[in-house]
Design an enzyme around this catalytic site. Sequence first.
Site, PDB file in Angstrom:
ATOM      1  CG  ASP A  97      -1.875   0.830   1.071  1.00 16.17           C
ATOM      2  OD1 ASP A  97      -2.146   1.308   0.220  1.00 16.17           O
ATOM      3  OD2 ASP A  97      -2.184   1.779   2.399  1.00 16.17           O
ATOM      4  CB  CYS A 145      13.655 -16.808   8.705  1.00 17.36           C
ATOM      5  SG  CYS A 145      13.122 -17.293  10.708  1.00 17.36           S
ATOM      6  CE1 TYR A 153      -7.599  -1.496   0.607  1.00  9.25           C
ATOM      7  CE2 TYR A 153      -6.938   0.710   1.517  1.00  9.25           C
ATOM      8  CZ  TYR A 153      -8.384  -0.354   0.469  1.00  9.25           C
ATOM      9  OH  TYR A 153      -8.867   0.282   0.004  1.00  9.25           O
TER      10      TYR A 153
HETATM   11  C1  LIG Z   1     -14.088  -0.962  -6.199  1.00  8.68           C
HETATM   12  C2  LIG Z   1     -13.203  -0.898  -5.220  1.00  8.68           C
HETATM   13  N1  LIG Z   1     -14.420   0.155  -4.299  1.00  8.68           N
HETATM   14  C3  LIG Z   1     -13.570   1.174  -3.242  1.00  8.68           C
HETATM   15  C4  LIG Z   1     -12.204   0.844  -2.611  1.00  8.68           C
HETATM   16  C5  LIG Z   1     -11.481   1.425  -1.525  1.00  8.68           C
HETATM   17  O1  LIG Z   1     -11.046   2.387  -1.771  1.00  8.68           O
HETATM   18  P1  LIG Z   1     -10.234   3.707  -0.800  1.00  8.68           P
HETATM   19  O2  LIG Z   1     -10.000   2.482   0.244  1.00  8.68           O
HETATM   20  O3  LIG Z   1      -8.975   3.758  -1.774  1.00  8.68           O
HETATM   21  O4  LIG Z   1     -11.547   4.558  -1.189  1.00  8.68           O
HETATM   22  C6  LIG Z   1     -11.623   0.319  -4.023  1.00  8.68           C
HETATM   23  C7  LIG Z   1     -10.089   0.126  -2.821  1.00  8.68           C
HETATM   24  O5  LIG Z   1      -9.415  -1.056  -3.772  1.00  8.68           O
HETATM   25  C8  LIG Z   1     -12.158  -0.488  -4.121  1.00  8.68           C
HETATM   26  O6  LIG Z   1     -11.348  -1.253  -5.530  1.00  8.68           O
END
Ligand SMILES: Cc1ncc(COP(=O)(O)O)c(C=O)c1O
Length: 409
Positions: free
Chosen positions: A325, A350, A379
């Site tokens: 991320d 490790c 994330y």
């Molecule tokens: C389709 C979709 N919607 C929403 C999100 C959430 O995005 P964010 O965490 O940037 O708000 C993502 C993140 O990968 C996504 O792929």
Amino acid sequence: MALSTKFKDFQIKVPEVSAAANQSECFAYTQQTNQEIEQLVAQYGAPLMVLDCEAIRRQYHALKNALPNVTLHFALKPLPVAAVVRTLLAEGASFDLATSGEIDLVASEGVPSERTIHTHPIKRDSDIRDALAYGCTVFVVDNINELEKFIAYKDQAEILVRLSFRNTEAFADLSKKFGCSPETAIEIISYAQQLGIRIKGLSFHVGSQSPNPTKYVEAINACAKIILQVNELGLPALSTLDIGGGFPVPYSAEVLAIDVFCAPINVALAQLPETMQILAEPGRFIVASCVTSVASIMGQAVREGKTWYYLDDGIYGSFSGLVFDEALYPIDSAKQDFTRFESVLAGPTCDSIDIVSESIMLPKLNNGDLIISRMMGAYTLATATDFNFFKRAEVVVLNEQVHSQELTG
Ligand SMILES: Cc1ncc(COP(=O)(O)O)c(C=O)c1O
């Protein structure tokens, strides 16, 4: 007012970060003090992920106030945890799902299916069937192959066509992998009409942790043109625009305060027909600040003049976001001595890539001392692994009940 007369290309001035209030202050006040965190570790051990539901409520309402005409579908993927779902459900949120596992989670927490959308642009037939069986009927496609999967479900499903708007400034440029051009969108919408598949509207995601709102404005403008073109072609009018996620939070750099960030987005949205339903799929913004991670030092060694501290959590665990991320979390020791030395923070496994920080100023620490990392909700544990059989950090949920300060598990 009709779109054709109301909508025109327009330039929106985006404020400089330094000229606007940043969000750092709003993240400070619900964070637990180091002393409170030490008490939690005494009770539960380390490593821990301390999840504060009050921070989720605060972020949800901050975004809701900043985007007053937008229905917020929390994207589960950054933190698919039952307490998060329950907290947001109680606040009236809707949900954005991408997998059958996410459907199982919201279903088990009693989320009404009409408050959900399924936004994975590429699905197996079984994914579609699982969603429909739950009652989620809104899906996303970005190509003809995917559209044809809905021939069998045309009486049940409604479709959003996802557009691609590349954004190299974001942490994750999601339009590299998904989304189509405006021309392809028109082809998909026209073909859907021939197939008898209902197209509900358009969607996009300008990339996660998008540093400024310009991309949203560009994307909304482009979608407005498609909406107009669909009308001119005599195709069924589109009713919905989903502006995705991507709303940024302050990790190590300042970002615009969310109301400042969203102001140009609201101006752009106001150009759309008044009847247009607007959705968003925020993930990171809602949950990044709700988790504080606590790791403890397992051991230490001096290598090439620097002290290496080995933690019981690392990049194969809660710090996985450092790899997946690009997030740079605010990390510090619980001990707050003034004299600090350039040190290395390593994870427990490790593997030599399991390093949390190659260079961090820390006081002299002892084994068992705690390292506290803020803004660890998005994330992080969602992408953690069990590599080397190091146990993932335990999640401790705080403030799940409104007005209650009690630990709930
Ligand atoms: C389709 C979709 N919607 C929403 C999100 C959430 O995005 P964010 O965490 O940037 O708000 C993502 C993140 O990968 C996504 O792929």
